[in-house]
Structures are given as C-alpha cells and as structure tokens.
Design an enzyme around this catalytic site. Structure first.
Site, short mmCIF file in Angstrom:
data_model
loop_
_atom_site.label_atom_id
_atom_site.label_comp_id
_atom_site.label_asym_id
_atom_site.label_seq_id
_atom_site.Cartn_x
_atom_site.Cartn_y
_atom_site.Cartn_z
N GLN A 14 -8.07 31.15 0.34
CA GLN A 14 -7.41 29.92 1.05
C GLN A 14 -5.94 30.33 1.44
O GLN A 14 -5.44 29.80 2.42
CB GLN A 14 -7.58 28.47 0.43
CG GLN A 14 -8.74 28.02 0.42
CD GLN A 14 -9.84 28.21 -0.80
OE1 GLN A 14 -9.44 29.40 -1.53
NE2 GLN A 14 -10.54 27.29 -1.41
N ASP A 72 -6.52 18.29 -6.92
CA ASP A 72 -7.93 17.65 -6.51
C ASP A 72 -7.99 16.26 -7.08
O ASP A 72 -8.81 15.38 -6.74
CB ASP A 72 -8.88 18.70 -6.83
CG ASP A 72 -8.88 19.69 -5.65
OD1 ASP A 72 -8.04 20.78 -5.53
OD2 ASP A 72 -9.37 19.57 -4.46
O1 MRU Z 1 -12.05 24.36 -2.60
P1 MRU Z 1 -11.15 23.87 -1.92
O2 MRU Z 1 -10.48 24.69 -0.84
O3 MRU Z 1 -11.43 22.26 -1.26
O4 MRU Z 1 -10.17 23.43 -2.85
C1 MRU Z 1 -8.80 22.93 -2.35
C2 MRU Z 1 -7.30 23.10 -3.39
O5 MRU Z 1 -7.64 23.18 -4.56
C3 MRU Z 1 -6.30 22.31 -2.80
O6 MRU Z 1 -5.06 22.96 -3.44
C4 MRU Z 1 -6.25 20.88 -2.94
O7 MRU Z 1 -7.40 20.16 -2.30
C5 MRU Z 1 -5.13 20.36 -2.74
S1 MRU Z 1 -5.13 19.98 -0.98
C6 MRU Z 1 -3.72 19.03 -0.41
#
Ligand code: MRU
Length: 363
Positions: free
Chosen positions: A197, A238
């Site tokens: 990401q 999260d």
């Molecule tokens: O697995 P993902 O890509 O959904 O994980 C996203 C994250 O861990 C982000 O850092 C988190 O959701 C914060 S988003 C503002």
C-alpha cells in the site's frame, strides 16, 4: 480531489486500488453484494473508506429491494448488514457505519416511515457519512499540521491517504495540511509488504500532489532513523482501544518501537469512528489473516518455495506507550489515553454527536 468512492446514477463507483499505480480503473457496483465483494477483495481498503463503502452498499441494496412491507424490508436490511460485517474484521469503522445505518433504519421505522421513506433516509445518511469523513480528515489535518515542524522529514507506513478515506486522508491529511501551510515537508513511504500500500498507493497520491516522496523498503526504516533522516512518524489506524493501543497495518508496531529507540515522535491520525471504547485494550482486537498468496507471490511471480508454511496477519497492535499523540477531528489526545480518548468521544455525545459510540454486535 481523488474520487475514492462515489454514487454515480444507480451505482457505487470506486477506483480499483488493486490496479494502482499501473492503471486507473473504476469498478461500478450495482448491488450490495458487489460492494461487499469489493471490500473483501481490496478494490477499496483503508478503515474509513470501507466504512463509507459498507454504508453506501447497504443503501444501494435497499434501493434495489422489491419489498413493499416494512417487515420484509427489515429482514432484507438485516441480511445486508450481516453481509457487510463479514467482509473484514479489524477496522472498527466498518462496524461503526453499519451500526449507524441500523440506527437510521430503527428510528425511521419507529417513526412510522414508509418503505420508500426509509430507503431515502438510508441513502441520505450514507451520503452524509461520506461527506463527514472528508470533513473530519480536513479538520484532523489542521490539528496535525500544528505538530509538523517547518522542514519535516516524515515517515509513514501503509496508506492512510485519500484512497483510504472518502478523501484527503488521515495521516496523509496531516502531511497535506502541513504542505498547504507552506511547510517544506518530505515523505519517506514504507513500501508496506505484503500488499504494498505504501509503494503503490501512498507514493501515487503524494507524487500526484507534488509532495516530495521517497519510497523505502520496510527494512530500511531503522537505518533511516539512525542516520537522522526522520523527524516524525505519522500513521493511520484501523481500531484504537480505550487505553490507546492501536491496531494498524502489519509493521506499524516495529516502526513505533524504532521511533521510540531513536527518540522520534510517533503520531497516529484517525477519526473518532476509529476509536472503540468498548474494547479495553489491544489484546482483544481481531486481527485479520489474509491469503498466503499475498506473501508467496508478487503479481504472477512466486517468491517462496512450495512447502514453506506462510503467515499473513494483516495488522498488528502498537501499545499505547509508544504513541506520542493521537490526532482526531476533535483535537489531539495524549496519555493517559483512557482519559483523553473518552473525553474526546464523550464531548461529541454531549454536543449531540450520538453516532460516536453505538452499542452493537461486532468482533
Ligand atoms: O489492509 P488495508 O489496506 O485496509 O489496511 C489499511 C491500514 O492499515 C491503514 O493504515 C488504516 O486503515 C488507516 S486508513 C486511514
């Protein structure tokens, strides 16, 4: 601003984050089931963004319902809520959004609204959740920017940007707001194995915005800190437990420990919808285990030998003691977090923010 997710005619349309940065492709979901699949398969990801998607998916599904009586309509609604709740377990924003839609439904039904009126209220609230998320990110950005020095070199992990929210971003919102204030910020983006990401999404967003961005592999962060190349860390979240423990993308915990070892401030930026006062600490936050293939392969190329066992926890928990401050749209919380977080959340309830802490069933 990036169109992470929006209504278009009769569909919920989202940019396919699996395909970035190579191609900008949009996925058009015409049913709630398609929205649920999009969340599960990471077309859309990031805690606030999946909450918004779930609310829109439920509203979309109810718009397509053929039910004429409230009883059948309520049964279908309940099924859609369950469908959305089963998509991803860690980000509490998803469950927060579902609970909020449930409350809208219950209030409308108790008030004697017709099926059509309930439908309209659900859709109006899904749109509000979207718009409120963008507004929260901007306010959070303004609070966070105060903590960013003039020429800061900022390390971030994963993607907590416009793509992970309805727009602007949480951690990247702080960086954007600092840049908008004229601060000469430079970003070190951890690539964030295994789903990348950071390399794919954070770098894509920041380069588009003209913000100085350097991608590093995750194992370079320690050395960058030791060499004095990092002034602060800011990440998203999260789920934040009542005591300030933070679940975020796998690898965040390591970055926090490194930041402490090098006396670098470690900030978390997240909306109040990420704070889960019903979870006392990080030990009971459910951690999603994702498909082995994310670890064994990059694209079509296999990296690991057949027969090796694989682990793929998608998130980890950073203990509150490593966190310098938590930036929200209602202000900045500092330790002791069980007091400061409750104060921020409850201040909203007193001011009529009844959505902050819904009771409900969630992991
Ligand atoms: O697995 P993902 O890509 O959904 O994980 C996203 C994250 O861990 C982000 O850092 C988190 O959701 C914060 S988003 C503002």
């Amino acid at each position: 601003m990036l169109p992470t997710i929006e209504w278009k005619d009769d569909a919920v349309v989202m940019i396919d984050q699996r395909k970035l940065p190579a191609s900008e492709i949009y996925v058009s979901c015409k049913t709630a089931q398609e929205v649920a699949r999009a969340i599960k398969t990471m077309v859309i990801r990031g805690a606030p963004a999946i909450g918004v998607a779930a609310a829109m998916g439920i509203a979309l599904g109810m718009r397509r319902s053929k039910a004429t009586g409230t009883k059948q309509f309520a049964t279908e609604f309940q099924k859609l809520c369950e469908l959305m709740a089963a998509t991803r377990p860690t980000a509490v924003n998803l469950f927060w959004a579902i609970e909020r839609m449930k409350r809208v439904f219950a209030e409308a039904a108790q008030g004697g609204c017709s099926v059509e009126e309930i439908r309209q209220r659900l859709e109006a609230d899904a749109r509000r959740i979207h718009d409120e998320d963008v507004a929260s990110c901007r306010t959070m950005g303004a609070f966070g920017a105060e903590l960013v020095p003039e020429q800061a070199r900022i390390l971030t992990h994963c993607n907590a940007g416009a793509l992970a929210t309805a727009g602007y971003g949480t951690a990247l919102g702080v960086i954007r707001a600092a840049a908008e204030q004229g601060k000469k910020v430079a970003v070190l983006a951890d690539e964030t194995r295994p789903f990348l990401q950071g390399a794919r999404l954070t770098a894509w967003e920041l380069v588009k915005d003209g913000i100085d961005t350097t991608v590093i592999t995750d194992n370079m962060a320690a050395s960058m800190m030791r060499l004095g190349n990092v002034d602060l860390v800011v990440v998203g979240a999260d789920r934040i437990a009542a005591n300030g423990d933070v679940a975020n993308k796998i690898g965040t915990y390591g970055v926090a420990v490194l930041a402490r070892a090098h006396e670098i401030p470690f900030y978390v930026a997240a909306p109040l919808s990420t704070i889960d006062l019903q979870t006392p600490d990080g030990s009971t936050i459910p951690i999603e285990e994702r498909n082995d293939r994310e670890v064994t392969h990059v694209g079509a190329n296999r990296l690991t030998p057949e027969g090796a066992r694989i682990r793929n926890p998608a998130f980890d928990v950073t203990p509150a003691k490593y966190i310098t401050a938590i930036i929200t749209e209602r202000g900045v919380a500092r330790a002791p977090y069980h007091e400061s977080l409750a104060e921020l959340v409850n201040r909203g309830q007193e001011a009529g923010g009844r959505w902050q802490q819904e009771a409900g069933t969630r992991p």
